[in-house]
Scaffold this motif. Structure first.
Motif, PDB file in Angstrom:
ATOM      1  N   HIS A   1      53.919 -77.008 156.519  1.00  0.00           N
ATOM      2  CA  HIS A   1      53.843 -75.763 155.758  1.00  0.00           C
ATOM      3  C   HIS A   1      54.615 -74.695 156.526  1.00  0.00           C
ATOM      4  O   HIS A   1      54.642 -74.715 157.756  1.00  0.00           O
TER       5      HIS A   1
ATOM      6  N   LEU B   1      55.095 -70.433 156.825  1.00  0.00           N
ATOM      7  CA  LEU B   1      54.639 -69.079 156.504  1.00  0.00           C
ATOM      8  C   LEU B   1      55.517 -68.097 157.267  1.00  0.00           C
ATOM      9  O   LEU B   1      56.129 -68.457 158.272  1.00  0.00           O
ATOM     10  N   SER B   2      55.508 -66.862 156.812  1.00  0.00           N
ATOM     11  CA  SER B   2      56.191 -65.822 157.561  1.00  0.00           C
ATOM     12  C   SER B   2      55.670 -65.831 158.993  1.00  0.00           C
ATOM     13  O   SER B   2      54.479 -66.013 159.222  1.00  0.00           O
TER      14      SER B   2
ATOM     15  N   VAL C   1      47.094 -72.207 155.249  1.00  0.00           N
ATOM     16  CA  VAL C   1      48.480 -72.664 155.394  1.00  0.00           C
ATOM     17  C   VAL C   1      49.095 -73.039 154.060  1.00  0.00           C
ATOM     18  O   VAL C   1      50.314 -72.983 153.902  1.00  0.00           O
TER      19      VAL C   1
ATOM     20  N   GLY D   1      48.996 -68.987 152.200  1.00  0.00           N
ATOM     21  CA  GLY D   1      49.262 -67.769 152.952  1.00  0.00           C
ATOM     22  C   GLY D   1      48.163 -66.723 152.820  1.00  0.00           C
ATOM     23  O   GLY D   1      48.211 -65.679 153.457  1.00  0.00           O
TER      24      GLY D   1
ATOM     25  N   SER E   1      48.031 -61.118 153.073  1.00  0.00           N
ATOM     26  CA  SER E   1      48.555 -62.479 153.032  1.00  0.00           C
ATOM     27  C   SER E   1      49.836 -62.570 153.840  1.00  0.00           C
ATOM     28  O   SER E   1      50.457 -61.559 154.153  1.00  0.00           O
ATOM     29  N   ALA E   2      50.188 -63.797 154.163  1.00  0.00           N
ATOM     30  CA  ALA E   2      51.463 -64.094 154.816  1.00  0.00           C
ATOM     31  C   ALA E   2      52.323 -64.818 153.785  1.00  0.00           C
ATOM     32  O   ALA E   2      51.829 -65.712 153.080  1.00  0.00           O
ATOM     33  N   HIS E   3      53.571 -64.432 153.686  1.00  0.00           N
ATOM     34  CA  HIS E   3      54.480 -65.060 152.729  1.00  0.00           C
ATOM     35  C   HIS E   3      54.641 -66.544 153.078  1.00  0.00           C
ATOM     36  O   HIS E   3      54.721 -66.913 154.243  1.00  0.00           O
ATOM     37  N   THR E   4      54.669 -67.397 152.068  1.00  0.00           N
ATOM     38  CA  THR E   4      54.911 -68.822 152.283  1.00  0.00           C
ATOM     39  C   THR E   4      56.311 -69.180 151.786  1.00  0.00           C
ATOM     40  O   THR E   4      56.870 -68.504 150.924  1.00  0.00           O
TER      41      THR E   4
END
Length: 101
Positions: free
Chosen positions: A38, A40-41, A72, A75, A84-87
């Motif tokens: 996966h 993520l940012s 994961v 995000g 959230s974290a960009h995926t």
């Protein structure tokens, strides 16, 4: 349509590990959760901690700075609602990890 960029060999990311990588000048945190890669940012939305230096706890990427946790697969932050974290999409080709940016 994302452009897929080769970032590292699959064997460089052991099961249960996290690594930071660059895909066309975009820093991403790569996670090998349960044999699936996966992306993520690399930057946590809370004080921009480096998620690529974090750890995995089950399916959660834990920020090394203040412990925020991100799914994961999506995000989504499970620590603070609405964060959230960009995926990024990931493809595996001939033993290489490619990230779509």
């Amino acid at each position: 349509m994302p452009e897929f960029v080769r970032v590292m060999r699959v064997e460089e990311l052991p099961l249960g590990e996290v690594r930071m990588a660059e895909a066309d000048r975009t820093k991403v945190a790569l996670c090998n959760y349960d044999g699936t890669i996966h992306a993520l940012s690399n930057f946590c939305p809370h004080l921009t901690g480096n998620l690529g230096e974090g750890t995995l706890e089950e399916d959660l990427l834990v920020c090394p700075e203040h412990g925020w946790r991100f799914k994961v697969t999506t995000g989504r932050c499970v620590t603070i609602r609405g964060q959230s974290a960009h995926t990024f999409p990931v493809e595996i080709r001939d033993g290489w990890i490619f990230v779509g940016v």
